[in-house]
Structures are given as C-alpha cells and as structure tokens.
Design an enzyme around this catalytic site. Structure first.
Site, PDB file in Angstrom:
ATOM      1  CB  SER A 182      -1.087   0.017   1.175  1.00 34.08           C
ATOM      2  OG  SER A 182      -1.745   1.179   1.208  1.00 34.08           O
ATOM      3  CG  ASP A 283      -6.534  -2.095  -4.269  1.00 33.98           C
ATOM      4  OD1 ASP A 283      -6.747  -1.370  -3.850  1.00 33.98           O
ATOM      5  OD2 ASP A 283      -5.183  -1.858  -4.367  1.00 33.98           O
ATOM      6  CG  HIS A 313      -5.623  -1.619  -0.483  1.00 29.54           C
ATOM      7  ND1 HIS A 313      -4.700  -1.059  -1.910  1.00 29.54           N
ATOM      8  CD2 HIS A 313      -5.366  -0.953   0.752  1.00 29.54           C
ATOM      9  CE1 HIS A 313      -4.160  -0.839  -1.550  1.00 29.54           C
ATOM     10  NE2 HIS A 313      -4.043   0.022   0.341  1.00 29.54           N
TER      11      HIS A 313
END
Ligand SMILES: *[C@@H]1O[C@H](CO)[C@@H](O)[C@H](O)[C@H]1NC(C)=O
Ligand SMILES: *[C@@H]1O[C@H](CO)[C@@H](O)[C@H](O)[C@H]1NC(C)=O
Ligand SMILES: *[C@@H]1O[C@H](CO)[C@@H](O)[C@H](O)[C@H]1NC(C)=O
Ligand SMILES: *[C@@H]1O[C@H](CO)[C@@H](O)[C@H](O)[C@H]1NC(C)=O
Length: 340
Positions: A182, A283, A313
């Site tokens: 991330s 995502d 995600h």
C-alpha cells in the site's frame, strides 16, 4: 477470531466496507473520514489515533516461522526496525538475502508491530528464506513526507553498515530487495528513486529490485475507484495529512507519471532492478497501479506483474492464501538471489 483481530481486519478493509454502499457519482459523501480512519484531529495539526483500533505485538522469540527483534534506527527520530530471521536447521541462516520492508496505513496509521503485518513478515522471512528488516518509519501528519522516505533510506544505510549481528552474521547485503505494501509500495518506489543515484555510497549493499504490493499511487485525475464520493474524501484526507503543505495530488511522490516521470527511472533501468507489481482488480486503486506499471514498461524498466481478479486492498497481508501466492510470485521474480 478475537475481538482485537476483528478490529484490525476491519481497519485494513475499511475502504472495502465503505465501497459496499456504492452511492452514485452525484451523491455527497456519507462518511466522516476521521471516524472511518479511527482518528481525531487536534488543534495543533496532529491527530490522535484511537488506541483500541491499533494493537501491536512484541517481537517473537518462540515462533516456528521466524524469530524477531526490535533495534533502534535513529533514536532522535524515535525510529526503529523489526528484524525477522527464519527458523531452520544449522547452516540454514547463511548468506540470506535482505528484504527491507515498509508497511501500509495511509502514511498516518499502523505499525510494523501490528499483528497482521507482524505475522505476514514472519511468513515472508520463513517462506522466502530471507532476513527481513521492517522499518518503523515516522508517520504523518506529525511528520509529513518525505519523513517516511528519509527513514527508510536511513534503514538502507543502517543495513549497509551491518550495525546489527543478524545482518552481519546471516545477511548478504548485496542481495537486497525492497518491498512495501500500500503506501509502503509508494515509499519503496520513492526511496528506490533516491537510492538509484547513491549506489556507490550504499556499497556493499546492492539493491536487486522492488516489490510493490498494491502500491498507493494516484494523481489529480481520478481513477475508477474514486467514483465513490466516500473514497474520495478518505483518500483526500490521507493525502492532505501526508503530503508537504500546499502540495496537490500531482506531486511526484504520489503521481509517478505526471510530467513524464522521474529521470531516475533511467538509472533504475540502467541498474537492471526488477520491479515487481502485485495487485488485484477489486482494489479501488488498481487502475492506477496498472497505469504506473505500463508507464514503467514504456520507460524500459524490467517490470513484472501478478495482477489477479477480485479481492480488495490489503488482501496480500490480510489473507494468508493470497500471501502464499505473493511469495511464489516474488520467489520466481528474484530466483537468482533467493535460495530454496
Ligand atoms: C509467536 O509466533 C507464534 C506462532 O506463529 C504465535 O502463535 C505467537 O502468538 C507469537 N507470539 C508473539 C508474541 O507474537
Ligand atoms: C531525524 O534524523 C535526522 C538524521 O539524523 C536528523 O537530521 C533530524 O534532525 C532528525 N529529526 C528529529 C525531529 O530529531
Ligand atoms: C552474496 O551475494 C552475491 C550476489 O548473489 C554473490 O555474488 C556473493 O557470492 C554472495 N556472498 C557470499 C559470501 O556468498
Ligand atoms: C489540505 O486541505 C486544505 C483545505 O482544502 C488545503 O488548504 C491544504 O493545502 C491541503 N494540504 C495538502 C497538503 O494537501
């Protein structure tokens, strides 16, 4: 599943939960982004992170996967690293590649000592047979970017200097891979750009490539994932709290494509680093990852991807079977440096 664990998962997947509402484009946001992120703003510009949502676990001396320990990095900045050494028979620990890791959390949240991240890193050390050095970098808004980049770069120099016994005795610092998830993917990319022009100073440490796991990139032009107004207010808040004051989302920290991209990408190409992208199309920031991947390819970088279907995600950390898929992918990409 424990209450704590559920809270942690709820946080990692908060974005997904919000997406379930699927309000149409015209609707105003219905979410309070501070509440969604479990933070409250303070008058001095700092934030309070509501403690019960951010549990941490101590380093692990008893696991069957990997041993871990915490070591100060820069006491002035209160930064530190958590190291993971895979457990195995005598001789198993020779010449280990070193994975320098940056965790996710929107630049403002979480710790490398969070239970899910900690377990993921134990698995990384064990399944890839590597020494992991995960950086507890400074968080925004108390420390805006590039503070996190400075700290991870500092960790590279710390590894290079072999200031720690584990690194010195078991690591081979000329097999260094940088990995991040991330915003950690964003951090690793930005630190990689800087490190690409520091290769003589970093010797004997040699970076062989970057692993960008669902990296958080973006731009002033909004991708498909942002058609949800709730996503927009949350993402806006994250970038508002983390970018240098007055910057917008075309800042090169956030948008690697804007203005033709960094000239250091040519350095990375010249160094032959492999750049591995892991993502999945459920995502909300997947589209931008694909755009950046295609852009790097056009710039001549040695890019490889594992782009899967569905999921969301945080899945490569939060879902153990997807973690395994990731490890297999990374093992293939870096096979010249990883011993089985
Ligand atoms: C250590 O690892 C084991 C096995 O992975 C796990 O059950 C235990 O909770 C861990 N302990 C700590 C303190 O993290
Ligand atoms: C963080 O560390 C760097 C490098 O040692 C130093 O220049 C800087 O002043 C430190 N920041 C704080 C707030 O201590
Ligand atoms: C460390 O790794 C490099 C690159 O793979 C290799 O050339 C070197 O022989 C390794 N060092 C040792 C001591 O085996
Ligand atoms: C955050 O938002 C405020 C208000 O819209 C704006 O003035 C400020 O420049 C933004 N800061 C960043 C870093 O984006």
């Amino acid at each position: 599943m424990s209450k704590q664990k559920m809270k942690q998962l709820a946080l990692i997947f908060f974005l997904v939960t919000i997406l379930h509402n699927k309000p149409s484009k015209a609707q105003p946001p219905t979410v309070n982004p501070y509440a969604a992120l479990h933070i409250t703003p303070n008058p001095d510009g700092s934030i309070t992170r509501i403690k019960e949502f951010f549990p941490t676990v101590p380093p692990n001396t008893t696991t069957s996967l990997a041993f871990s320990k915490d070591v100060p990095l820069n006491p002035n900045n209160k930064t530190w690293v958590r190291l993971y050494l895979p457990s195995g028979p005598p001789g198993y620990l020779n010449n280990l590649p070193v994975v320098v890791f940056a965790h996710g959390g929107g630049f403002i949240l979480l710790s490398t000592a969070g239970p899910d991240i900690d377990l993921f890193l134990s698995s990384t050390a064990s399944k890839l047979r590597v020494l992991v050095v995960s950086v507890e970098y400074r968080l925004a808004p108390e420390h805006r970017l590039p503070a996190a980049y400075d700290d991870v770069l500092e960790a590279l120099y710390w590894v290079k200097d072999k200031k720690d016994e584990w690194v010195k005795n078991y690591g081979n610092v000329s097999r260094c891979i940088m990995m991040g998830e991330s915003v950690g993917g964003n951090i690793v990319y930005n630190v990689g750009l800087r490190a690409s022009v520091m290769t003589p100073a970093l010797k004997p440490l040699v970076i062989r490539g970057l692993v960008l796991i669902q990296p958080f990139f973006g731009g002033a032009d909004l991708d498909r994932g942002y058609t949800n107004p709730n996503m927009q207010v949350i993402a806006n808040l994250l970038w508002n709290l983390s970018l240098p004051l007055g910057e917008n989302r075309n800042n090169p920290y956030f948008n690697p494509i804007f203005g033709g991209g960094s000239s250091n990408l040519d350095k990375i190409r010249g160094l032959g680093w492999r750049v591995a992208f892991a993502g999945c199309d459920g995502d909300f920031i997947f589209d931008r990852q694909v755009k950046v991947f295609e852009f790097f390819k056009k710039r001549g970088l040695d890019v490889v991807s594992h782009f899967g279907k569905g999921y969301n995600h945080g899945v490569f950390i939060g879902n153990p079977s997807e973690s395994q898929t990731l490890f297999e992918f990374v093992r293939n990409v870096f096979s010249p440096y990883l011993v089985s």
